[in-house]
Design a protein around this motif. Structure first.
Motif, PDB file in Angstrom:
ATOM      1  N   GLY A 233       0.817  -1.210   0.000  1.00  0.00           N
ATOM      2  CA  GLY A 233       0.000   0.000   0.000  1.00  0.00           C
ATOM      3  C   GLY A 233       0.845   1.250   0.000  1.00  0.00           C
ATOM      4  N   ARG A 234       0.211   2.360   0.324  1.00  0.00           N
ATOM      5  CA  ARG A 234       0.909   3.643   0.353  1.00  0.00           C
ATOM      6  C   ARG A 234       1.748   3.760   1.605  1.00  0.00           C
ATOM      7  NH1 ARG A 234      -1.824   7.826   3.292  1.00  0.00           N
ATOM      8  NH2 ARG A 234      -3.673   7.063   4.387  1.00  0.00           N
ATOM      9  N   GLY A 235       2.753   4.586   1.538  1.00  0.00           N
ATOM     10  CA  GLY A 235       3.611   4.787   2.684  1.00  0.00           C
ATOM     11  C   GLY A 235       2.986   5.709   3.711  1.00  0.00           C
TER      12      GLY A 235
ATOM     13  N   PRO B 171       6.224   1.311   0.834  1.00  0.00           N
ATOM     14  CA  PRO B 171       6.033   0.160  -0.051  1.00  0.00           C
ATOM     15  C   PRO B 171       7.284  -0.705  -0.100  1.00  0.00           C
ATOM     16  CG  PRO B 171       5.176   2.151  -1.078  1.00  0.00           C
ATOM     17  CD  PRO B 171       5.872   2.581   0.176  1.00  0.00           C
ATOM     18  N   GLY B 172       7.114  -1.995   0.123  1.00  0.00           N
ATOM     19  CA  GLY B 172       8.232  -2.914   0.190  1.00  0.00           C
ATOM     20  C   GLY B 172       8.728  -3.194   1.593  1.00  0.00           C
ATOM     21  N   THR B 173       8.171  -2.510   2.597  1.00  0.00           N
ATOM     22  CA  THR B 173       8.552  -2.759   3.986  1.00  0.00           C
ATOM     23  C   THR B 173       7.958  -4.084   4.463  1.00  0.00           C
ATOM     24  OG1 THR B 173       8.616  -0.392   4.448  1.00  0.00           O
ATOM     25  CG2 THR B 173       8.439  -1.864   6.342  1.00  0.00           C
ATOM     26  N   PRO B 174       8.727  -4.937   5.155  1.00  0.00           N
ATOM     27  CA  PRO B 174       8.159  -6.176   5.701  1.00  0.00           C
ATOM     28  C   PRO B 174       7.029  -5.873   6.671  1.00  0.00           C
ATOM     29  CG  PRO B 174      10.557  -6.249   5.758  1.00  0.00           C
ATOM     30  CD  PRO B 174      10.184  -4.845   5.380  1.00  0.00           C
TER      31      PRO B 174
ATOM     32  N   PRO C 151      -0.966 -16.042   3.004  1.00  0.00           N
ATOM     33  CA  PRO C 151      -2.038 -15.272   2.350  1.00  0.00           C
ATOM     34  C   PRO C 151      -1.450 -14.282   1.358  1.00  0.00           C
ATOM     35  CG  PRO C 151      -1.627 -14.399   4.521  1.00  0.00           C
ATOM     36  CD  PRO C 151      -0.742 -15.597   4.384  1.00  0.00           C
ATOM     37  N   ARG C 152      -2.298 -13.706   0.568  1.00  0.00           N
ATOM     38  CA  ARG C 152      -1.839 -12.696  -0.368  1.00  0.00           C
ATOM     39  C   ARG C 152      -1.448 -11.419   0.391  1.00  0.00           C
ATOM     40  NH1 ARG C 152      -6.529 -12.080  -4.694  1.00  0.00           N
ATOM     41  NH2 ARG C 152      -7.735 -12.134  -2.741  1.00  0.00           N
ATOM     42  N   PRO C 153      -0.383 -10.758  -0.032  1.00  0.00           N
ATOM     43  CA  PRO C 153       0.045  -9.540   0.687  1.00  0.00           C
ATOM     44  C   PRO C 153      -1.033  -8.472   0.743  1.00  0.00           C
ATOM     45  CG  PRO C 153       1.781 -10.309  -0.787  1.00  0.00           C
ATOM     46  CD  PRO C 153       0.563 -11.133  -1.102  1.00  0.00           C
ATOM     47  N   ARG C 154      -1.912  -8.457  -0.275  1.00  0.00           N
ATOM     48  CA  ARG C 154      -2.954  -7.438  -0.294  1.00  0.00           C
ATOM     49  C   ARG C 154      -3.908  -7.596   0.876  1.00  0.00           C
ATOM     50  NH1 ARG C 154      -3.095  -2.379  -1.880  1.00  0.00           N
ATOM     51  NH2 ARG C 154      -5.237  -1.671  -2.196  1.00  0.00           N
ATOM     52  N   ARG C 155      -4.146  -8.839   1.311  1.00  0.00           N
ATOM     53  CA  ARG C 155      -5.027  -9.059   2.459  1.00  0.00           C
ATOM     54  C   ARG C 155      -4.427  -8.486   3.735  1.00  0.00           C
ATOM     55  NH1 ARG C 155      -9.224 -12.560   1.823  1.00  0.00           N
ATOM     56  NH2 ARG C 155      -9.356 -13.698  -0.161  1.00  0.00           N
ATOM     57  N   ILE C 156      -3.118  -8.517   3.813  1.00  0.00           N
ATOM     58  CA  ILE C 156      -2.458  -7.945   4.994  1.00  0.00           C
ATOM     59  C   ILE C 156      -2.475  -6.423   4.919  1.00  0.00           C
ATOM     60  CG2 ILE C 156      -0.339  -7.915   6.335  1.00  0.00           C
ATOM     61  CD1 ILE C 156      -1.768 -10.620   6.244  1.00  0.00           C
ATOM     62  N   THR C 157      -2.254  -5.888   3.725  1.00  0.00           N
ATOM     63  CA  THR C 157      -2.199  -4.436   3.568  1.00  0.00           C
ATOM     64  C   THR C 157      -3.528  -3.786   3.920  1.00  0.00           C
ATOM     65  OG1 THR C 157      -0.504  -4.646   1.844  1.00  0.00           O
ATOM     66  CG2 THR C 157      -1.763  -2.574   1.929  1.00  0.00           C
ATOM     67  N   THR C 158      -4.629  -4.417   3.541  1.00  0.00           N
ATOM     68  CA  THR C 158      -5.942  -3.833   3.833  1.00  0.00           C
ATOM     69  C   THR C 158      -6.263  -3.830   5.323  1.00  0.00           C
ATOM     70  OG1 THR C 158      -6.962  -5.997   3.416  1.00  0.00           O
ATOM     71  CG2 THR C 158      -6.869  -4.453   1.579  1.00  0.00           C
TER      72      THR C 158
ATOM     73  N   LEU D  10      -4.053  -2.911   7.584  1.00  0.00           N
ATOM     74  CA  LEU D  10      -3.172  -1.931   8.203  1.00  0.00           C
ATOM     75  C   LEU D  10      -3.689  -0.534   7.900  1.00  0.00           C
ATOM     76  CD1 LEU D  10       0.314  -3.457   7.257  1.00  0.00           C
ATOM     77  CD2 LEU D  10      -1.118  -3.965   9.244  1.00  0.00           C
ATOM     78  N   ASN D  11      -3.926   0.243   8.929  1.00  0.00           N
ATOM     79  CA  ASN D  11      -4.391   1.624   8.787  1.00  0.00           C
ATOM     80  C   ASN D  11      -3.170   2.536   8.781  1.00  0.00           C
ATOM     81  OD1 ASN D  11      -5.549   4.130   8.902  1.00  0.00           O
ATOM     82  ND2 ASN D  11      -6.933   3.670  10.579  1.00  0.00           N
ATOM     83  N   VAL D  12      -2.866   3.094   7.624  1.00  0.00           N
ATOM     84  CA  VAL D  12      -1.684   3.930   7.440  1.00  0.00           C
ATOM     85  C   VAL D  12      -2.134   5.363   7.245  1.00  0.00           C
ATOM     86  CG1 VAL D  12       0.351   4.345   6.015  1.00  0.00           C
ATOM     87  CG2 VAL D  12      -0.397   2.006   6.459  1.00  0.00           C
ATOM     88  N   GLY D  13      -1.503   6.291   7.942  1.00  0.00           N
ATOM     89  CA  GLY D  13      -1.849   7.702   7.845  1.00  0.00           C
ATOM     90  C   GLY D  13      -0.616   8.578   7.867  1.00  0.00           C
ATOM     91  N   VAL D  14      -0.840   9.877   7.941  1.00  0.00           N
ATOM     92  CA  VAL D  14       0.263  10.833   7.902  1.00  0.00           C
ATOM     93  C   VAL D  14       0.816  11.146   9.284  1.00  0.00           C
ATOM     94  CG1 VAL D  14      -0.570  11.882   5.780  1.00  0.00           C
ATOM     95  CG2 VAL D  14      -1.353  12.785   7.970  1.00  0.00           C
ATOM     96  N   ASP D  15       0.094  10.786  10.335  1.00  0.00           N
ATOM     97  CA  ASP D  15       0.544  11.128  11.679  1.00  0.00           C
ATOM     98  C   ASP D  15       0.091  10.045  12.641  1.00  0.00           C
ATOM     99  OD1 ASP D  15       1.751  12.460  13.704  1.00  0.00           O
ATOM    100  OD2 ASP D  15       0.320  14.116  13.808  1.00  0.00           O
ATOM    101  N   ARG D  16       0.758   9.971  13.764  1.00  0.00           N
ATOM    102  CA  ARG D  16       0.422   8.976  14.777  1.00  0.00           C
ATOM    103  C   ARG D  16      -0.825   9.404  15.545  1.00  0.00           C
ATOM    104  NH1 ARG D  16       6.045   7.861  17.911  1.00  0.00           N
ATOM    105  NH2 ARG D  16       4.757   6.283  18.967  1.00  0.00           N
TER     106      ARG D  16
END
Length: 452
Positions: A240-242, A276-279, A289-296, A298-304
């Protein structure tokens, strides 16, 4: 008394494994709305438009009934005054909105310069600030639409309505806006005071402690291995996105691991930046499983955020302290107040072991292992930067010494080495910053008030 041993009690049936707490997933939409200023004002303005139409209908009905009862002249006598009141409210409210908005901008600027940019989220996420701004905008929009329905005719047979209800509602909205403005000013003044900001961050950190239950018994024991050490298995990469990892959907990952008959070991911690590419996970056993299932999941944002991220609470307190110790501010008392709360949080964590959280499925099998900061990492986060920046400030070093001595008294023996190391590093830093023996001894004397 008899010297015979009491009869042994036969062991009962084994207890079922305790499940890890069910965590509430962080909603990206909800977080976006809480951090934005457009949502509440937009819906308040839409509500004001609907309310203006409703009150106009009521005014028409009231005037129609009054005309039938031949009392329309009485209502028309109040029409001019009512229209004047609404017009005055409409013109004054726009200026009032400018005052509210200006105070908000000044508060944000002062908060960023005085405390830390991380603390600005307290202003942005404040419901009271948004409610005040939205109510003032809604009042302005409402009065504008009320004026569009004015009828200037003085003939009772041709008059459409007299804004009696609209004027009463407009006055009520003005009173509500003034009440919210008073509360808003009070809340803003509290957020501009250091003790209240530090207390707010501490209360949020305590809530995180309660929510994620770090003291839950279903924790993997702490080990001395490296933080990046993981069991052997297939490593899946982030697609996903960084951004900053703000939350992990625990239930979704457990379902994925159960479906594939595997155990997922999460690599990043909450608050880590992932690109992208981070373990992301290490898959042990079963089929990956497919990596996409793991990515979805994970909630990634711009700040903690403070959701499941206790380290972010320590980070904010440390940032407040080191900013206060900077040469531009030079306010060691604020740093001491931050150390007080750091001391409080560490004292709550000291009696409990920390380790990776093990999440189980409904059958009790471990499906997800989530890393959390250990005791040593938390102690380093809490003291290292403050020790380096405040080595030449006796008020800070005396408070740090008191905090470390107190934590050493209440911490179990196996967990004292990080505190002892911080104590030695503090003595070394003070020795390098203060060369006079008497001043150095004074700077290392424990004092809960710093110099008090």
């Amino acid at each position: 008394m008899s010297d015979q041993e009491p009869p042994s009690v036969p062991p009962g049936p084994p207890r079922p494994p305790r499940r890890a707490p069910r965590y509430r997933a962080l909603s990206p939409l909800r977080e976006h709305l809480r951090e934005s200023f457009w949502f509440a004002p937009l819906f308040a303005c839409l509500g004001a438009v609907l309310l203006a139409g409703l009150t106009d209908l009521l005014d028409r009905e009231i005037f129609a009934e009054a005309a039938a009862d031949r009392t329309a002249d009485t209502l028309l006598s109040f029409g001019t005054a009512a229209k004047s009141v609404v017009s005055t409210i409409s013109s004054a409210m726009l200026t009032f909105i400018g005052v509210v908005f200006s105070i908000s901008l000044v508060s944000l600027q002062m908060g960023a310069s005085q405390f830390s940019p991380r603390v600005l989220r307290l202003y942005v996420r404040s419901r009271l600030i948004k409610a005040t701004f939205a109510t003032c905008l809604a009042t302005f929009v409402y009065t504008l639409f009320v004026q569009l329905g004015y009828d200037d005719t003085t003939d009772p047979d041709r008059a459409v309505s007299v804004p009696i209800v609209s004027t009463v509602v407009a006055l009520a909205m003005v009173l509500l806006s003034l009440a919210l403005f008073v509360l808003y000013v009070q809340a803003t003044l509290r957020l501009l005071r250091v003790p209240h900001v530090i207390d707010r961050v501490t209360r949020e950190s305590l809530q995180v402690l309660q929510d994620i239950r770090w003291i839950a018994p279903d924790l993997a024991p702490e080990t001395a291995q490296a933080p990046d050490a993981h069991p052997a298995g297939l490593t899946l990469l982030h697609e996903g996105r960084g951004g900053v990892l703000r939350d992990v959907n625990i239930r979704r990952l457990i379902r994925v691991a159960r479906r594939h008959g595997t155990v997922l070991h999460l690599v990043p911690r909450i608050g880590d930046f992932i690109a992208p590419g981070t373990p992301t996970v290490v898959v042990v056993g079963g089929t990956p499983p497919r990596p996409r299932r793991i990515t979805t999941a994970l909630n990634v944002g711009v700040d903690r955020t403070m959701h499941q991220d206790l380290s972010f609470g320590f980070r904010q307190l440390v940032d407040i302290a080191i900013r206060a110790l900077s040469p531009a501010v030079n306010d060691p008392t604020t740093a001491v107040q931050a150390v007080d709360r750091i001391h409080q949080l560490l004292a709550l964590l000291a009696p409990h072991r920390l380790g990776a959280l093990r999440h189980r499925d409904r059958d009790g099998a471990v499906r997800l292992v989530q890393p959390v900061p250990g005791w040593e990492a938390t102690v380093d986060l809490a003291f290292t930067e403050i020790r380096i920046c405040g080595a030449g400030q006796p008020q800070v070093t005396r408070r740090l010494t008191a905090a470390l001595d107190d934590l050493l008294r209440i911490t179990p023996e196996p967990r004292r080495p990080p505190l002892l190391r911080q104590r030695r590093l503090l003595e070394r830093a003070v020795a390098e910053a203060i060369h006079d023996p008497d001043n150095r001894a004074f700077a290392l004397a424990p004092d809960r008030q710093g110099i008090g």
